[in-house]
Write a protein that holds these residues in place. Sequence first.
Motif, PDB file in Angstrom:
ATOM      1  N   LEU A  78       0.828  -1.202   0.000  1.00 49.15           N
ATOM      2  CA  LEU A  78       0.000   0.000   0.000  1.00 49.15           C
ATOM      3  C   LEU A  78       0.866   1.257   0.000  1.00 49.15           C
ATOM      4  N   ILE A  79       1.925   1.223   0.819  1.00 53.68           N
ATOM      5  CA  ILE A  79       2.846   2.365   0.859  1.00 53.68           C
ATOM      6  C   ILE A  79       3.509   2.564  -0.497  1.00 53.68           C
ATOM      7  N   GLU A  80       3.967   1.449  -1.100  1.00 52.72           N
ATOM      8  CA  GLU A  80       4.616   1.538  -2.402  1.00 52.72           C
ATOM      9  C   GLU A  80       3.636   2.012  -3.478  1.00 52.72           C
ATOM     10  N   LYS A  81       2.399   1.550  -3.370  1.00 47.42           N
ATOM     11  CA  LYS A  81       1.381   1.988  -4.333  1.00 47.42           C
ATOM     12  C   LYS A  81       1.176   3.493  -4.246  1.00 47.42           C
ATOM     13  N   ASN A  82       1.096   4.008  -3.019  1.00 50.93           N
ATOM     14  CA  ASN A  82       0.924   5.455  -2.842  1.00 50.93           C
ATOM     15  C   ASN A  82       2.134   6.219  -3.382  1.00 50.93           C
ATOM     16  N   LYS A  83       3.334   5.654  -3.135  1.00 49.54           N
ATOM     17  CA  LYS A  83       4.547   6.305  -3.654  1.00 49.54           C
ATOM     18  C   LYS A  83       4.551   6.301  -5.186  1.00 49.54           C
ATOM     19  N   GLN A  84       4.136   5.166  -5.765  1.00 46.72           N
ATOM     20  CA  GLN A  84       4.109   5.082  -7.222  1.00 46.72           C
ATOM     21  C   GLN A  84       3.110   6.067  -7.817  1.00 46.72           C
ATOM     22  N   GLN A  85       1.939   6.172  -7.187  1.00 42.22           N
ATOM     23  CA  GLN A  85       0.934   7.109  -7.681  1.00 42.22           C
ATOM     24  C   GLN A  85       1.433   8.555  -7.578  1.00 42.22           C
ATOM     25  N   ALA A 136       4.380  -7.162  -9.392  1.00 41.29           N
ATOM     26  CA  ALA A 136       2.997  -7.148  -8.926  1.00 41.29           C
ATOM     27  C   ALA A 136       2.125  -6.347  -9.886  1.00 41.29           C
ATOM     28  N   PRO A 137       0.803  -6.482  -9.750  1.00 39.69           N
ATOM     29  CA  PRO A 137      -0.089  -5.670 -10.591  1.00 39.69           C
ATOM     30  C   PRO A 137       0.173  -4.174 -10.472  1.00 39.69           C
ATOM     31  N   GLU A 138       0.582  -3.710  -9.262  1.00 37.06           N
ATOM     32  CA  GLU A 138       0.884  -2.288  -9.098  1.00 37.06           C
ATOM     33  C   GLU A 138       2.078  -1.878  -9.950  1.00 37.06           C
ATOM     34  N   ASP A 139       3.063  -2.806 -10.069  1.00 38.67           N
ATOM     35  CA  ASP A 139       4.239  -2.512 -10.896  1.00 38.67           C
ATOM     36  C   ASP A 139       3.847  -2.362 -12.363  1.00 38.67           C
ATOM     37  N   ARG A 140       2.960  -3.225 -12.813  1.00 37.26           N
ATOM     38  CA  ARG A 140       2.522  -3.143 -14.210  1.00 37.26           C
ATOM     39  C   ARG A 140       1.751  -1.848 -14.456  1.00 37.26           C
ATOM     40  N   ARG A 141       0.915  -1.485 -13.493  1.00 38.06           N
ATOM     41  CA  ARG A 141       0.150  -0.246 -13.664  1.00 38.06           C
ATOM     42  C   ARG A 141       1.071   0.976 -13.692  1.00 38.06           C
ATOM     43  N   LEU A 142       2.133   0.925 -12.864  1.00 34.69           N
ATOM     44  CA  LEU A 142       3.093   2.036 -12.889  1.00 34.69           C
ATOM     45  C   LEU A 142       3.764   2.130 -14.252  1.00 34.69           C
ATOM     46  N   LEU A 143       4.179   0.979 -14.792  1.00 40.95           N
ATOM     47  CA  LEU A 143       4.823   0.971 -16.104  1.00 40.95           C
ATOM     48  C   LEU A 143       3.866   1.501 -17.169  1.00 40.95           C
ATOM     49  N   GLU A 144       2.627   1.074 -17.112  1.00 42.46           N
ATOM     50  CA  GLU A 144       1.639   1.541 -18.086  1.00 42.46           C
ATOM     51  C   GLU A 144       1.398   3.045 -17.937  1.00 42.46           C
ATOM     52  N   GLY A 145       1.351   3.530 -16.683  1.00 43.57           N
ATOM     53  CA  GLY A 145       1.140   4.958 -16.462  1.00 43.57           C
ATOM     54  C   GLY A 145       2.291   5.790 -16.986  1.00 43.57           C
ATOM     55  N   VAL A 146       3.536   5.349 -16.721  1.00 43.67           N
ATOM     56  CA  VAL A 146       4.714   6.066 -17.220  1.00 43.67           C
ATOM     57  C   VAL A 146       4.724   6.046 -18.743  1.00 43.67           C
ATOM     58  N   ALA A 147       4.418   4.876 -19.314  1.00 43.30           N
ATOM     59  CA  ALA A 147       4.390   4.780 -20.779  1.00 43.30           C
ATOM     60  C   ALA A 147       3.336   5.704 -21.369  1.00 43.30           C
ATOM     61  N   SER A 148       2.207   5.843 -20.688  1.00 39.22           N
ATOM     62  CA  SER A 148       1.153   6.730 -21.176  1.00 39.22           C
ATOM     63  C   SER A 148       1.606   8.186 -21.167  1.00 39.22           C
ATOM     64  N   VAL A 149       2.275   8.581 -20.050  1.00 40.83           N
ATOM     65  CA  VAL A 149       2.789   9.951 -19.978  1.00 40.83           C
ATOM     66  C   VAL A 149       3.822  10.192 -21.084  1.00 40.83           C
ATOM     67  N   LEU A 150       4.712   9.225 -21.279  1.00 34.95           N
ATOM     68  CA  LEU A 150       5.732   9.386 -22.313  1.00 34.95           C
ATOM     69  C   LEU A 150       5.123   9.392 -23.703  1.00 34.95           C
ATOM     70  N   GLY A 151       4.093   8.578 -23.892  1.00 29.85           N
ATOM     71  CA  GLY A 151       3.433   8.571 -25.202  1.00 29.85           C
ATOM     72  C   GLY A 151       2.846   9.923 -25.539  1.00 29.85           C
ATOM     73  N   VAL A 152       2.217  10.561 -24.542  1.00 31.91           N
ATOM     74  CA  VAL A 152       1.657  11.892 -24.760  1.00 31.91           C
ATOM     75  C   VAL A 152       2.774  12.895 -25.027  1.00 31.91           C
ATOM     76  N   GLY A 153       3.872  12.786 -24.251  1.00 29.60           N
ATOM     77  CA  GLY A 153       4.990  13.703 -24.456  1.00 29.60           C
ATOM     78  C   GLY A 153       5.635  13.535 -25.813  1.00 29.60           C
TER      79      GLY A 153
END
Length: 393
Positions: free
Chosen positions: A227-234, A368-385
């Motif tokens: 949970l702590i790591e998820k909050n940090k990732q978000q 973990a699923p949180e790791d995959r979501r972080l990767l997808e989120g970063v990729a989304s930001v980079l895709g927009v950039g």
Amino acid sequence: QVLLISAGGKDFTATLSSSQHQWPDVRPNSMIEVTGVCVTDLDPSGVPFSFHLVARGPDDLRVLASPSWWTLGHLLGLLALLGAAALASLAWILILRRRVTAQTEIIRKSIESTADGMVVVNGRRKVLAYNEKFSQMWRISDDVLASRDDRRIVQEILDRMEDPLGFLQRIEDLYAHPEAQGDDIIKLQGGRIFERHSEPLRVGGLNDGRVWCYRDISDRVRTEEALIEKNKQQAALAALGQFALAETTLDPVLGRATDILASHLEADYCVLWERKPGAAQMEARAFSGKAGVELPPFARNLQQEAQGIWAGTAWTTGGPAVLNLAGDPPHELMPGYPVLSGIALAIRSQRQAASLLACYSAKKRVFAPEDRRLLEGVASVLGVGMERARVEE
């Protein structure tokens, strides 16, 4: 008042000359001396057939010896009393034994019903009781448990600790301070985490040992850490988005993105590979790694085939591709960089994969699923950039 006397096999009586006097209290079978006048009784023919003594007063009687108290009657009475006392004691012992058995069973059921592993040790380090949960948690051999020796138990589990010396010193410190209570977190090799509580064992108001309670909190700690790591990732992902909006050039955003992934995914290194249209090679556009790791010049351009099916899956599926390799030594997906696990995701531009965001680890790593979501989120930001940078060119 008549005194019955036996002497020489003859029985006779003794009386006082005056009814105003009384014989003193004399215990039966006492040896006495009586002084008095002997009066002979004659039959009609003048033949004596009996006699009796007439004493002048109580002083004419002297007790020479009193009889022993241990008469047959007294002995039988004492034996009867002792027998009754023995029966009463036996009955009381049986009652106490039943009470102790009942209380012991209650204590045993109470110990077994708890979710904690419990062990009770007396002041001589002898194990008085333990429950099944304790033996299951610590996986102690039957012969060590049967010895009831607390020191042997401690020695058996010592090599399972991340900090054996600290574990042992804490136990000895608590035994050295009988009044102290203790609450500790124990980390075991392999990732298990126990919470321990210890209190003095009080018997009759005195401290005579310790009660130790252990609880496996591994799942709880992992959940809290996740949970702590998820909050940090978000938070990191949100900060990356804000940074990308404020930054006018793309390269600092790419560098910040790989830094975030390398840190939060605990990767040895993270690379943003970029492939130009029609090119067979991938070029390292951004790179981040742990301290001392740098991408060598010869690895800055790499054939896609060198990444194998793993990278191909990421290019073609549009979702994260996880790499888990088995082998010793680890595989080298890039020269000089051993890899056992990784995760990669293609970043698409105009519906075509243009870049590959990949993280590598030299040890086995479960994403973990949180790791995959972080990767997808970063990729989304980079895709927009990247799309914004292409439009602005």
